[in-house]
Structures are given as C-alpha cells and as structure tokens.
Design an enzyme around this catalytic site. Structure first.
Site, mmCIF file in Angstrom:
data_model
loop_
_atom_site.group_PDB
_atom_site.id
_atom_site.type_symbol
_atom_site.label_atom_id
_atom_site.label_comp_id
_atom_site.label_asym_id
_atom_site.label_seq_id
_atom_site.Cartn_x
_atom_site.Cartn_y
_atom_site.Cartn_z
ATOM 1 N N SER A 136 1.038 -0.594 0.521
ATOM 2 C CA SER A 136 -0.456 -0.191 0.163
ATOM 3 C C SER A 136 1.005 1.416 0.423
ATOM 4 O O SER A 136 2.034 0.975 0.426
ATOM 5 C CB SER A 136 -0.364 0.106 1.292
ATOM 6 O OG SER A 136 -1.645 1.003 1.458
ATOM 7 N N TYR A 149 -2.308 -1.491 10.790
ATOM 8 C CA TYR A 149 -2.149 -1.212 9.064
ATOM 9 C C TYR A 149 -0.841 -0.748 8.501
ATOM 10 O O TYR A 149 -0.640 -1.436 7.821
ATOM 11 C CB TYR A 149 -3.976 -0.958 8.745
ATOM 12 C CG TYR A 149 -4.126 -0.738 6.946
ATOM 13 C CD1 TYR A 149 -4.130 -1.909 6.476
ATOM 14 C CD2 TYR A 149 -3.382 0.312 5.775
ATOM 15 C CE1 TYR A 149 -3.826 -2.329 4.926
ATOM 16 C CE2 TYR A 149 -2.953 -0.154 5.044
ATOM 17 C CZ TYR A 149 -3.929 -0.671 4.590
ATOM 18 O OH TYR A 149 -4.428 -1.337 2.766
#
Ligand SMILES: NC(=O)c1ccc[n+]([C@@H]2O[C@H](COP(=O)([O-])OP(=O)(O)OC[C@H]3O[C@@H](n4cnc5c(N)ncnc54)[C@H](O)[C@@H]3O)[C@@H](O)[C@H]2O)c1
Length: 256
Positions: A136, A149
């Site tokens: 990401s 995350y």
C-alpha cells in the site's frame, strides 16, 4: 500474439476481493492457470480452483498452499498476496492488543507464510518464479489513525526486499505493488461520495481513484518474463499521490 502468461501457474490470495479478484481474472485472461485463496468464498469465480483459507492461521496456509499446488499439478510460477485486513480506524493510544495482533497476523504473517510455502515449491520446481506482494502507499507514508495497518504494510515492504535478496540465487523475484486509493466493492460507497471525490481531486495528481485493473496490469508486468531483472522493488500505482509534496503556500507557484 501469444498470451503473456501462457503455460504459467499462479496462486492468488485474497482472490475474492476487489484487487485480488482482478489480478486473478487478468492472469487467466493472459493464459495462466490460477488457484485463488480467500477466507470468504466469492459469489462466483472464473478461477481454475478456489480454496477457502484464513491466512492468519499457520496450519491453514500450509494446507491450502499444498492443496493449491496439487491442483496446479505441482507447478507454481507466480504468487500474489492480496489478502488483507483493511479499514480499521483508531487513534494510536486507543489501539487494542487484539487489533494490533490481527493486522500483523493477517497482513504480515499471512504474506510471510504464503510466500514461504511458494518459495519452497518454486525452489523444488527449479524454474524460478515471481512473488508479488500487495502492499500500500501506507507502506511508504502513514495515513492518520491506521497504525496497525500502516505497520503491517511497512513490514510487507521490507519482507519483500528480504525475500528478493534471499531468493535471487534461485531465480525467484520478489516485488511489492503499492496501490494508492483504488475503488473496490468494499469501499465504493465512500469513494463515490462527493467529499471523497473532492479529496481525490485535491490530493491525487491524476485526480481520481485507481481501478482494480490498474493493479492487475502492474501485477501482470511483475509476473511475466519482461520483468526478469526487476526484483526487490516497489511499484507504486497511485496516480502520483506519493510524488507530490503538500502545498504549504496555496496560491504561490513555487515554494522553493
Ligand atoms: N482498495 C484500496 O484502496 C487499496 C489501497 C492500498 C492497498 N490495498 C491493498 O490491496 C489488497 C486488496 O484489497 P482490496 O481493496 O481488494 O480489498 P478487499 O476487501 O476487496 O479484498 C481483501 C480480501 O482479503 C480477504 N481476507 C481478509 N482477511 C483474510 C484472511 N485472514 N485470510 C484470507 N483472506 C482474507 C477478504 O476476504 C477479501 O476478499 C489488500 O492487501 C489491501 O491492503 C488496497
């Protein structure tokens, strides 16, 4: 022209999801045999096989990867790890042990175990291979209120480089794709809202969210022979989000 992945076999984790599903579909369209793994069964799929697997459970990953390999008649050329816990919002002081453990177990532990099983199979096959992790932009910079995350994706980035270093001698490459905002069914209500669109227009140089196919196209490149010298890298697919400094003096043409 021959299909780009003709004769190759792939496993995709998170294959029931938006990005994993698009990658699996894209690989099949280019001639690969594809087995998908996911905790949730997709409503329908066009895969060669689908196996249910919780990648946070070590034994389950071992079993599913062995099963997937058997469905591919022992041949594995490509692994994509797209399974992940996403979302999750909470200020850092409020993060619970359970949240921290689950993000690390799924996103980093699941990636590690799937890649290790794939690497072992690829080494045994003696033909090399390509490991493609889905990270990401949160592996490169931190979104607010998403520390488990962010940390898990940062781990995926460096795990990918470590695998590239350790596996190069076997002809196995490892690369991470870092998607920026990508509209998938999970987030489409938010992504289609006017405030979010305005936010994208203001912060993403390309002005819009990516599509799952954009990530699938990047994965296709990292899977095929054309990328044979590409390993240990991060392919950022974010419409320029990470390339732009924030505008500290709105209105001025230049800050330095
Ligand atoms: N969509 C975005 O904007 C975006 C941006 C950056 C990175 N990513 C990354 O892309 C990947 C795919 O995300 P997506 O946007 O398609 O979301 P998604 O929710 O559609 O897909 C994620 C998939 O992972 C599966 N999954 C979750 N926990 C699992 C577990 N324990 N075991 C097995 N499968 C599990 C889910 O069932 C789901 O099918 C993720 O790694 C995500 O972090 C997405």
């Amino acid at each position: 022209m021959a299909p780009r992945l003709a004769g190759l076999s792939a496993i995709v984790t998170g294959a029931a999801g938006g990005i994993g599903g698009a990658i699996a579909t894209g690989f099949r369209a280019e001639g690969a045999r594809v087995v998908g793994l996911d905790k949730t069964a997709p409503a329908r799929h066009g895969l060669d096989a689908f196996l249910r697997c919780d990648v946070a459970v070590p034994d389950a990953v071992e079993t599913a990867m062995a099963d997937a390999l058997a469905r591919l008649e022992g041949r594995l050329d490509i692994l994509v790890t797209a399974a992940a816990l996403t979302g999750g919002r909470g200020r850092f002081p409020d993060v619970t042990d359970a949240e921290w453990d689950s993000y690390l177990a799924v996103n980093l532990g699941g990636t590690f175990r799937a890649c290790r099983a794939a690497a072992r199979a690829m080494i045994a096959g003696g033909r090399g291979g390509s490991l493609i992790t889905i990270g990401s932009v949160n592996a490169l910079a931190a979104e607010a209120a998403a520390s488990p995350y962010v940390a898990s994706k940062g781990g995926v980035a460096l795990l990918t480089r470590a695998m590239a270093v350790d596996l190069a001698a076997h002809g196995i490459r490892a690369n991470m794709i870092a998607p920026g905002p990508v509209e998938v069914p999970r987030n489409s209500a938010q992504f289609r809202s006017a405030p979010f669109r305005q936010g994208l227009a203001a912060t993403v140089p390309m002005g819009v969210a990516g599509r799952p196919e954009d990530i699938a196209n990047a994965a296709l490149f990292l899977a095929e022979e054309a990328s044979r010298m590409v390993t240990g890298t991060t392919l950022v697919v974010d419409g320029g989000l990470m390339a732009r400094l924030p505008d500290l003096t709105p209105g001025d043409a230049q800050t330095s």
